[in-house]
Design a protein around this motif. Sequence first.
Motif, PDB file in Angstrom:
ATOM      1  N   UNK A 256       6.496  -1.230 -12.367  1.00  0.00           N
ATOM      2  CA  UNK A 256       5.112  -1.368 -12.834  1.00  0.00           C
ATOM      3  C   UNK A 256       4.678  -2.824 -12.821  1.00  0.00           C
ATOM      4  N   UNK A 257       5.546  -3.725 -13.232  1.00  0.00           N
ATOM      5  CA  UNK A 257       5.206  -5.143 -13.228  1.00  0.00           C
ATOM      6  C   UNK A 257       5.014  -5.660 -11.800  1.00  0.00           C
ATOM      7  N   UNK A 258       5.814  -5.163 -10.877  1.00  0.00           N
ATOM      8  CA  UNK A 258       5.643  -5.547  -9.468  1.00  0.00           C
ATOM      9  C   UNK A 258       4.305  -5.047  -8.943  1.00  0.00           C
ATOM     10  N   UNK A 259       3.939  -3.815  -9.328  1.00  0.00           N
ATOM     11  CA  UNK A 259       2.668  -3.253  -8.897  1.00  0.00           C
ATOM     12  C   UNK A 259       1.506  -4.072  -9.450  1.00  0.00           C
ATOM     13  N   UNK A 260       1.598  -4.461 -10.719  1.00  0.00           N
ATOM     14  CA  UNK A 260       0.549  -5.268 -11.350  1.00  0.00           C
ATOM     15  C   UNK A 260       0.416  -6.615 -10.648  1.00  0.00           C
ATOM     16  N   UNK A 261       1.537  -7.242 -10.360  1.00  0.00           N
ATOM     17  CA  UNK A 261       1.503  -8.548  -9.680  1.00  0.00           C
ATOM     18  C   UNK A 261       0.805  -8.438  -8.332  1.00  0.00           C
ATOM     19  N   UNK A 262       1.137  -7.423  -7.570  1.00  0.00           N
ATOM     20  CA  UNK A 262       0.548  -7.269  -6.232  1.00  0.00           C
ATOM     21  C   UNK A 262      -0.902  -6.825  -6.292  1.00  0.00           C
ATOM     22  N   UNK A 263      -1.243  -6.007  -7.292  1.00  0.00           N
ATOM     23  CA  UNK A 263      -2.619  -5.523  -7.406  1.00  0.00           C
ATOM     24  C   UNK A 263      -3.591  -6.671  -7.623  1.00  0.00           C
ATOM     25  N   UNK A 264      -3.173  -7.666  -8.401  1.00  0.00           N
ATOM     26  CA  UNK A 264      -4.044  -8.795  -8.730  1.00  0.00           C
ATOM     27  C   UNK A 264      -3.709 -10.045  -7.921  1.00  0.00           C
ATOM     28  N   UNK A 265      -2.945  -9.910  -6.855  1.00  0.00           N
ATOM     29  CA  UNK A 265      -2.531 -11.082  -6.072  1.00  0.00           C
ATOM     30  C   UNK A 265      -3.739 -11.886  -5.594  1.00  0.00           C
ATOM     31  N   UNK A 266      -4.620 -11.239  -4.838  1.00  0.00           N
ATOM     32  CA  UNK A 266      -5.903 -11.853  -4.436  1.00  0.00           C
ATOM     33  C   UNK A 266      -5.725 -13.256  -3.860  1.00  0.00           C
ATOM     34  N   UNK A 267      -4.732 -13.437  -3.023  1.00  0.00           N
ATOM     35  CA  UNK A 267      -4.444 -14.747  -2.436  1.00  0.00           C
ATOM     36  C   UNK A 267      -4.846 -14.750  -0.966  1.00  0.00           C
ATOM     37  N   UNK A 268      -6.019 -15.299  -0.633  1.00  0.00           N
ATOM     38  CA  UNK A 268      -6.469 -15.292   0.762  1.00  0.00           C
ATOM     39  C   UNK A 268      -5.607 -16.144   1.687  1.00  0.00           C
ATOM     40  N   UNK A 291     -16.253  -8.851  -8.286  1.00  0.00           N
ATOM     41  CA  UNK A 291     -17.517  -8.331  -7.765  1.00  0.00           C
ATOM     42  C   UNK A 291     -17.377  -6.842  -7.467  1.00  0.00           C
ATOM     43  N   UNK A 292     -16.203  -6.447  -6.978  1.00  0.00           N
ATOM     44  CA  UNK A 292     -15.946  -5.032  -6.742  1.00  0.00           C
ATOM     45  C   UNK A 292     -15.988  -4.230  -8.031  1.00  0.00           C
ATOM     46  N   UNK A 293     -15.374  -4.762  -9.081  1.00  0.00           N
ATOM     47  CA  UNK A 293     -15.393  -4.091 -10.387  1.00  0.00           C
ATOM     48  C   UNK A 293     -16.826  -3.966 -10.898  1.00  0.00           C
ATOM     49  N   UNK A 388     -12.190   3.145 -13.146  1.00  0.00           N
ATOM     50  CA  UNK A 388     -11.073   3.160 -12.195  1.00  0.00           C
ATOM     51  C   UNK A 388     -11.352   2.086 -11.156  1.00  0.00           C
ATOM     52  N   UNK A 389     -10.458   1.131 -11.073  1.00  0.00           N
ATOM     53  CA  UNK A 389     -10.630  -0.007 -10.167  1.00  0.00           C
ATOM     54  C   UNK A 389     -10.094   0.343  -8.787  1.00  0.00           C
ATOM     55  N   UNK A 390     -11.008   0.528  -7.853  1.00  0.00           N
ATOM     56  CA  UNK A 390     -10.643   0.836  -6.466  1.00  0.00           C
ATOM     57  C   UNK A 390     -10.860  -0.370  -5.545  1.00  0.00           C
ATOM     58  N   UNK A 391     -11.015  -1.549  -6.125  1.00  0.00           N
ATOM     59  CA  UNK A 391     -11.365  -2.741  -5.350  1.00  0.00           C
ATOM     60  C   UNK A 391     -10.356  -3.088  -4.269  1.00  0.00           C
ATOM     61  N   UNK A 396      -5.123  -1.709   1.042  1.00  0.00           N
ATOM     62  CA  UNK A 396      -3.849  -1.010   1.040  1.00  0.00           C
ATOM     63  C   UNK A 396      -3.164  -0.851  -0.293  1.00  0.00           C
ATOM     64  N   UNK A 397      -3.845  -1.162  -1.393  1.00  0.00           N
ATOM     65  CA  UNK A 397      -3.249  -1.029  -2.714  1.00  0.00           C
ATOM     66  C   UNK A 397      -3.868   0.155  -3.453  1.00  0.00           C
ATOM     67  N   UNK A 398      -3.113   0.811  -4.336  1.00  0.00           N
ATOM     68  CA  UNK A 398      -3.639   1.976  -5.053  1.00  0.00           C
ATOM     69  C   UNK A 398      -4.668   1.577  -6.103  1.00  0.00           C
ATOM     70  N   UNK A 399      -5.458   2.547  -6.539  1.00  0.00           N
ATOM     71  CA  UNK A 399      -6.424   2.305  -7.608  1.00  0.00           C
ATOM     72  C   UNK A 399      -5.700   2.197  -8.939  1.00  0.00           C
ATOM     73  N   UNK A 400      -6.350   1.564  -9.915  1.00  0.00           N
ATOM     74  CA  UNK A 400      -5.796   1.463 -11.271  1.00  0.00           C
ATOM     75  C   UNK A 400      -6.892   1.764 -12.282  1.00  0.00           C
ATOM     76  N   UNK A 401      -6.498   2.432 -13.361  1.00  0.00           N
ATOM     77  CA  UNK A 401      -7.449   2.812 -14.404  1.00  0.00           C
ATOM     78  C   UNK A 401      -7.352   1.849 -15.581  1.00  0.00           C
ATOM     79  N   UNK A 402      -8.508   1.499 -16.142  1.00  0.00           N
ATOM     80  CA  UNK A 402      -8.559   0.601 -17.296  1.00  0.00           C
ATOM     81  C   UNK A 402      -9.494   1.168 -18.356  1.00  0.00           C
TER      82      UNK A 402
END
Length: 461
Positions: A256-268, A291-293, A388-391, A396-402
Amino acid sequence: MSKGKNPYILTFLFLVLTTPLFAQISTTEKDFFARDKMIEHLFSITDVMVTDVTSPPGAARFYGYSLLAAYLVYHDTENLNNATLIKHLQSPIANLEPTLKLEKENINLAFASTYAMLEVGKNIMPSGKKLTSAQETLISQYSKEKLIKKKEIKRSIIYAENIATVVLNYAKEDGYLQLSTLKRYSPTKGQGKWYPTPPAYLAAIDPDWRTIRPFFLENLPSFSPPAPAEYSEDKNSSFFTQLTEVYEVTTQLTEEQKLIANFWDCNPFNVSYSGHMAIGLKKISPGGHWMGITGIASQKAGLGFEESLYIHTLVAMGLHDAFISCWDEKYRSDRIRPLTAINQLIDDTWRPILQTPPFPEYTSGHSVISKTSAVLLTSYFGENFKFIDTSEVFFGLPERAFDSFLEASSEAAISRLYGGIHFRDAIEVGMQQGEKIANYILERTNTHQNHLIGTSSKTVK
């Protein structure tokens, strides 16, 4: 809106079958159509940024000016500097009147607003010319739905281009064009200072971004956070304790922590290597994620075009200011990244699961801008707005619910620890910095939670 919950569907179908072509869509459905096209073509701008590998601060600047143009088009033009978001800018938009002589008769303001947004993007981004096709698509979309008459198209485009010119001229005065004339940045020598990191060892990004004019922040030093923990090789020091935490946390990450790290990576600037070939991976910027959110929230809440445009513009301008404040601190404290320090002091083979971005560590940019965005969105939509964040699905990353925007911002912040690219004080202090910026913007714009969620009474003009 989710399936089965749109009260306008049956009415819409009835109108399609019983009314003339030009009246097929109800006023509310026109409003939602305009909102959705704006959100869709904002992503067209995002897509160009990804192609250009736009830096996070640069992306926020492009969003800010593009949406500012859209906002200006849509509002009464008798005195634009008195529009809600405009009258509080620290530097007024001057000389508007000469461009606004065109009467609003036979102008579709929602169409013109989105067209102007694309027009600014087209002229402000390196590969912006690609947005010409998006503008052509926009014309086709409105024409296909019979939402704009032929005689309105030309006048609407002229009006949009006039406002876009005003905004582009305003942008030319913000210091961006002068960045290339400033002294070239070189890493500071000395222990604890930032230095380019593997695998690409990219040069520092936007070291003079503090010189860019913010939209709202008048006194940049007043938003400076306290200094970070001082570099120390003493194992009992705050710095070494935090350094050890990064090392220990990242060596025992849960899935789960790996998924969180990759979901918010946002490194162009993420780069993958295959032999001697470097391959850039498509990543959205942190600002692009928020902006997607904002778009997701606008659609879930059933906002009409005007309300959706307002909150998008507010968040975009907030992002711009938050990055300026954060980058001001980054190059003042100039702190070493965990990768460099851990390799030097603990384990020379250690690598974080995320690539380290090419700029100093303190404060955490994602922590600052995520908290700024979350506070602005919470002031508008409320504290318990579930979404549900589908940004990141497109990337290629799954959606997450908040359960709230603040929950999302906290996860974005802690993701930097899981990713191994930030120390804890940069994360926690960064969130405090972002909250301070957002609260100042809310106070300055006199924005309160006085917009009812789901109201679509403010329909397209």
